[in-house]
Design a protein around this motif. Structure first.
Motif, PDB file in Angstrom:
ATOM      1  N   GLN A 134     -16.354   3.428 -13.861  1.00 34.73           N
ATOM      2  CA  GLN A 134     -15.953   2.725 -15.067  1.00 34.73           C
ATOM      3  C   GLN A 134     -15.002   1.600 -14.693  1.00 34.73           C
ATOM      4  OE1 GLN A 134     -12.930   4.228 -18.057  1.00 34.73           O
ATOM      5  NE2 GLN A 134     -13.554   6.214 -17.158  1.00 34.73           N
ATOM      6  N   THR A 135     -15.075   0.533 -15.476  1.00 39.47           N
ATOM      7  CA  THR A 135     -14.249  -0.643 -15.235  1.00 39.47           C
ATOM      8  C   THR A 135     -13.268  -0.782 -16.385  1.00 39.47           C
ATOM      9  OG1 THR A 135     -16.033  -1.716 -14.032  1.00 39.47           O
ATOM     10  CG2 THR A 135     -14.304  -3.144 -14.872  1.00 39.47           C
ATOM     11  N   VAL A 136     -12.007  -1.073 -16.053  1.00 41.13           N
ATOM     12  CA  VAL A 136     -10.989  -1.301 -17.076  1.00 41.13           C
ATOM     13  C   VAL A 136     -10.450  -2.718 -16.918  1.00 41.13           C
ATOM     14  CG1 VAL A 136     -10.354   1.121 -17.348  1.00 41.13           C
ATOM     15  CG2 VAL A 136      -9.189  -0.250 -15.647  1.00 41.13           C
ATOM     16  N   GLN A 137      -9.900  -3.227 -18.005  1.00 43.53           N
ATOM     17  CA  GLN A 137      -9.417  -4.608 -18.068  1.00 43.53           C
ATOM     18  C   GLN A 137      -7.896  -4.650 -18.182  1.00 43.53           C
ATOM     19  OE1 GLN A 137     -11.963  -7.053 -18.223  1.00 43.53           O
ATOM     20  NE2 GLN A 137     -13.443  -5.387 -18.130  1.00 43.53           N
ATOM     21  N   ASP A 138      -7.286  -5.591 -17.483  1.00 40.52           N
ATOM     22  CA  ASP A 138      -5.868  -5.902 -17.653  1.00 40.52           C
ATOM     23  C   ASP A 138      -5.629  -7.272 -17.037  1.00 40.52           C
ATOM     24  OD1 ASP A 138      -2.899  -6.031 -16.836  1.00 40.52           O
ATOM     25  OD2 ASP A 138      -2.979  -4.281 -18.148  1.00 40.52           O
ATOM     26  N   GLU A 139      -5.014  -8.158 -17.797  1.00 40.08           N
ATOM     27  CA  GLU A 139      -4.828  -9.539 -17.327  1.00 40.08           C
ATOM     28  C   GLU A 139      -3.926  -9.641 -16.100  1.00 40.08           C
ATOM     29  OE1 GLU A 139      -1.219 -10.887 -20.327  1.00 40.08           O
ATOM     30  OE2 GLU A 139      -3.295 -11.260 -20.927  1.00 40.08           O
ATOM     31  N   SER A 140      -3.158  -8.609 -15.779  1.00 40.71           N
ATOM     32  CA  SER A 140      -2.265  -8.635 -14.612  1.00 40.71           C
ATOM     33  C   SER A 140      -3.002  -8.383 -13.295  1.00 40.71           C
ATOM     34  CB  SER A 140      -1.164  -7.591 -14.763  1.00 40.71           C
ATOM     35  OG  SER A 140      -0.381  -7.870 -15.895  1.00 40.71           O
ATOM     36  N   LEU A 141      -4.254  -7.953 -13.373  1.00 42.58           N
ATOM     37  CA  LEU A 141      -5.032  -7.676 -12.169  1.00 42.58           C
ATOM     38  C   LEU A 141      -5.639  -8.976 -11.653  1.00 42.58           C
ATOM     39  CD1 LEU A 141      -6.805  -4.501 -13.548  1.00 42.58           C
ATOM     40  CD2 LEU A 141      -4.935  -4.558 -11.884  1.00 42.58           C
ATOM     41  N   LEU A 142      -5.209  -9.401 -10.481  1.00 40.71           N
ATOM     42  CA  LEU A 142      -5.650 -10.673  -9.922  1.00 40.71           C
ATOM     43  C   LEU A 142      -6.350 -10.464  -8.589  1.00 40.71           C
ATOM     44  CD1 LEU A 142      -2.432 -12.732 -10.697  1.00 40.71           C
ATOM     45  CD2 LEU A 142      -4.529 -12.592 -12.054  1.00 40.71           C
ATOM     46  N   ALA A 143      -7.524 -11.056  -8.454  1.00 40.90           N
ATOM     47  CA  ALA A 143      -8.307 -10.980  -7.212  1.00 40.90           C
ATOM     48  C   ALA A 143      -7.793 -12.077  -6.277  1.00 40.90           C
ATOM     49  CB  ALA A 143      -9.782 -11.163  -7.515  1.00 40.90           C
ATOM     50  N   ASN A 144      -6.656 -11.812  -5.676  1.00 36.15           N
ATOM     51  CA  ASN A 144      -5.968 -12.818  -4.876  1.00 36.15           C
ATOM     52  C   ASN A 144      -5.367 -12.120  -3.670  1.00 36.15           C
ATOM     53  OD1 ASN A 144      -3.751 -14.417  -3.888  1.00 36.15           O
ATOM     54  ND2 ASN A 144      -3.763 -15.562  -5.808  1.00 36.15           N
ATOM     55  N   GLY A 145      -5.566 -12.668  -2.488  1.00 33.15           N
ATOM     56  CA  GLY A 145      -5.051 -12.054  -1.269  1.00 33.15           C
ATOM     57  C   GLY A 145      -3.539 -11.973  -1.196  1.00 33.15           C
ATOM     58  N   ASN A 146      -2.840 -12.636  -2.128  1.00 31.29           N
ATOM     59  CA  ASN A 146      -1.378 -12.563  -2.143  1.00 31.29           C
ATOM     60  C   ASN A 146      -0.863 -11.313  -2.850  1.00 31.29           C
ATOM     61  OD1 ASN A 146      -1.049 -14.992  -0.766  1.00 31.29           O
ATOM     62  ND2 ASN A 146      -1.217 -16.175  -2.662  1.00 31.29           N
ATOM     63  N   TYR A 147      -1.777 -10.490  -3.359  1.00 30.59           N
ATOM     64  CA  TYR A 147      -1.379  -9.276  -4.050  1.00 30.59           C
ATOM     65  C   TYR A 147      -2.029  -8.057  -3.419  1.00 30.59           C
ATOM     66  CZ  TYR A 147       0.176 -12.550  -7.599  1.00 30.59           C
ATOM     67  OH  TYR A 147       0.799 -13.579  -8.240  1.00 30.59           O
ATOM     68  N   TRP A 148      -1.256  -7.017  -3.288  1.00 27.94           N
ATOM     69  CA  TRP A 148      -1.753  -5.713  -2.866  1.00 27.94           C
ATOM     70  C   TRP A 148      -1.500  -4.759  -4.018  1.00 27.94           C
ATOM     71  CZ3 TRP A 148       0.461  -4.839   2.742  1.00 27.94           C
ATOM     72  CH2 TRP A 148      -0.136  -5.759   3.616  1.00 27.94           C
ATOM     73  N   TYR A 149      -2.366  -3.764  -4.145  1.00 24.06           N
ATOM     74  CA  TYR A 149      -2.265  -2.815  -5.248  1.00 24.06           C
ATOM     75  C   TYR A 149      -2.145  -1.385  -4.734  1.00 24.06           C
ATOM     76  CZ  TYR A 149      -3.704  -6.782  -8.045  1.00 24.06           C
ATOM     77  OH  TYR A 149      -3.756  -8.013  -8.656  1.00 24.06           O
ATOM     78  N   ILE A 150      -1.229  -0.643  -5.326  1.00 22.47           N
ATOM     79  CA  ILE A 150      -1.084   0.783  -5.055  1.00 22.47           C
ATOM     80  C   ILE A 150      -1.476   1.500  -6.339  1.00 22.47           C
ATOM     81  CG2 ILE A 150       0.508   2.651  -4.470  1.00 22.47           C
ATOM     82  CD1 ILE A 150       2.207   0.524  -2.986  1.00 22.47           C
ATOM     83  N   VAL A 151      -2.436   2.413  -6.244  1.00 22.21           N
ATOM     84  CA  VAL A 151      -3.003   3.076  -7.416  1.00 22.21           C
ATOM     85  C   VAL A 151      -2.760   4.578  -7.310  1.00 22.21           C
ATOM     86  CG1 VAL A 151      -5.130   3.502  -8.704  1.00 22.21           C
ATOM     87  CG2 VAL A 151      -4.793   1.298  -7.555  1.00 22.21           C
ATOM     88  N   LEU A 209       1.902  -5.603  -5.865  1.00 19.26           N
ATOM     89  CA  LEU A 209       2.930  -6.157  -5.005  1.00 19.26           C
ATOM     90  C   LEU A 209       2.521  -7.547  -4.560  1.00 19.26           C
ATOM     91  CD1 LEU A 209       3.532  -3.098  -2.652  1.00 19.26           C
ATOM     92  CD2 LEU A 209       4.931  -3.806  -4.583  1.00 19.26           C
ATOM     93  N   GLU A 210       3.463  -8.474  -4.608  1.00 18.31           N
ATOM     94  CA  GLU A 210       3.204  -9.802  -4.072  1.00 18.31           C
ATOM     95  C   GLU A 210       3.611  -9.778  -2.599  1.00 18.31           C
ATOM     96  OE1 GLU A 210       4.165 -14.477  -4.979  1.00 18.31           O
ATOM     97  OE2 GLU A 210       4.816 -12.943  -6.396  1.00 18.31           O
ATOM     98  N   VAL A 211       2.695 -10.191  -1.741  1.00 22.10           N
ATOM     99  CA  VAL A 211       2.951 -10.126  -0.311  1.00 22.10           C
ATOM    100  C   VAL A 211       2.773 -11.508   0.315  1.00 22.10           C
ATOM    101  CG1 VAL A 211       2.278  -7.706  -0.081  1.00 22.10           C
ATOM    102  CG2 VAL A 211       0.557  -9.479   0.186  1.00 22.10           C
ATOM    103  N   GLU A 212       3.500 -11.716   1.388  1.00 22.86           N
ATOM    104  CA  GLU A 212       3.341 -12.950   2.154  1.00 22.86           C
ATOM    105  C   GLU A 212       2.270 -12.723   3.195  1.00 22.86           C
ATOM    106  OE1 GLU A 212       6.957 -14.459   3.799  1.00 22.86           O
ATOM    107  OE2 GLU A 212       8.070 -14.053   1.971  1.00 22.86           O
ATOM    108  N   GLN A 213       1.331 -13.633   3.290  1.00 23.54           N
ATOM    109  CA  GLN A 213       0.275 -13.522   4.271  1.00 23.54           C
ATOM    110  C   GLN A 213       0.749 -14.144   5.591  1.00 23.54           C
ATOM    111  OE1 GLN A 213      -2.673 -11.874   3.872  1.00 23.54           O
ATOM    112  NE2 GLN A 213      -1.903 -11.276   1.866  1.00 23.54           N
ATOM    113  N   SER A 214       0.527 -13.433   6.655  1.00 21.98           N
ATOM    114  CA  SER A 214       0.901 -13.905   7.976  1.00 21.98           C
ATOM    115  C   SER A 214      -0.365 -14.218   8.756  1.00 21.98           C
ATOM    116  CB  SER A 214       1.721 -12.833   8.715  1.00 21.98           C
ATOM    117  OG  SER A 214       1.950 -13.240  10.031  1.00 21.98           O
TER     118      SER A 214
END
Length: 129
Positions: free
Chosen positions: A60-77, A122-127
């Motif tokens: 199942q898929t859920v929606q939330d505008e805070s979820l961003l498909a961006n390499g600058n973010y990591w998610y802990i679920v 989490l916003e992360v810095e890419q190295s």
């Protein structure tokens, strides 16, 4: 060299206690290194509900505008305390976020009740080393 054998229940208890202490020490070491990183990080907390009736093909898929498909973010679920055992026993896992605003969860066994899931972004810095 002779093999050591556990011959008494007391020896088995002592071994179990030592293993438990070793595990607690390792968890504490991890927390000591992770907590300061989390405290200094920019993060967003998101709560979603996985309704029991929304599972289709064990997904199942859920929606939330805070979820961003961006390499600058990591998610802990992680499931909340009331849903944790049901989510674990059902094998509920989140896919990587590939589309802004949505996340898909999959399960091995369809849960019979609603699950509350916490997502920490989490916003992360890419190295590029």
């Amino acid at each position: 060299m002779a093999e050591k054998k556990i011959t008494t229940l007391e020896q088995l208890r002592a071994l179990a206690e030592k293993g438990k202490l070793d595990t607690l020490n390792r968890v504490n070491e991890i927390l000591e290194s992770v907590v300061p990183l989390l405290e200094s990080a920019q993060h967003t907390g998101i709560t979603v509900t996985l309704p029991a009736e929304n599972w289709s093909g064990r997904a199942q898929t859920v929606q939330d505008e805070s979820l961003l498909a961006n390499g600058n973010y990591w998610y802990i679920v992680c499931a909340d305390t009331d849903s944790f055992m049901a989510a674990s026993e059902s094998g509920v896992k989140a896919d990587n976020i590939t589309i802004d605003g949505q996340i898909t969860f999959r399960c091995e066994i369809t849960p019979v009740g609603n699950l509350t899931i916490y997502i920490l972004r989490l916003e992360v810095e890419q190295s590029n080393e």
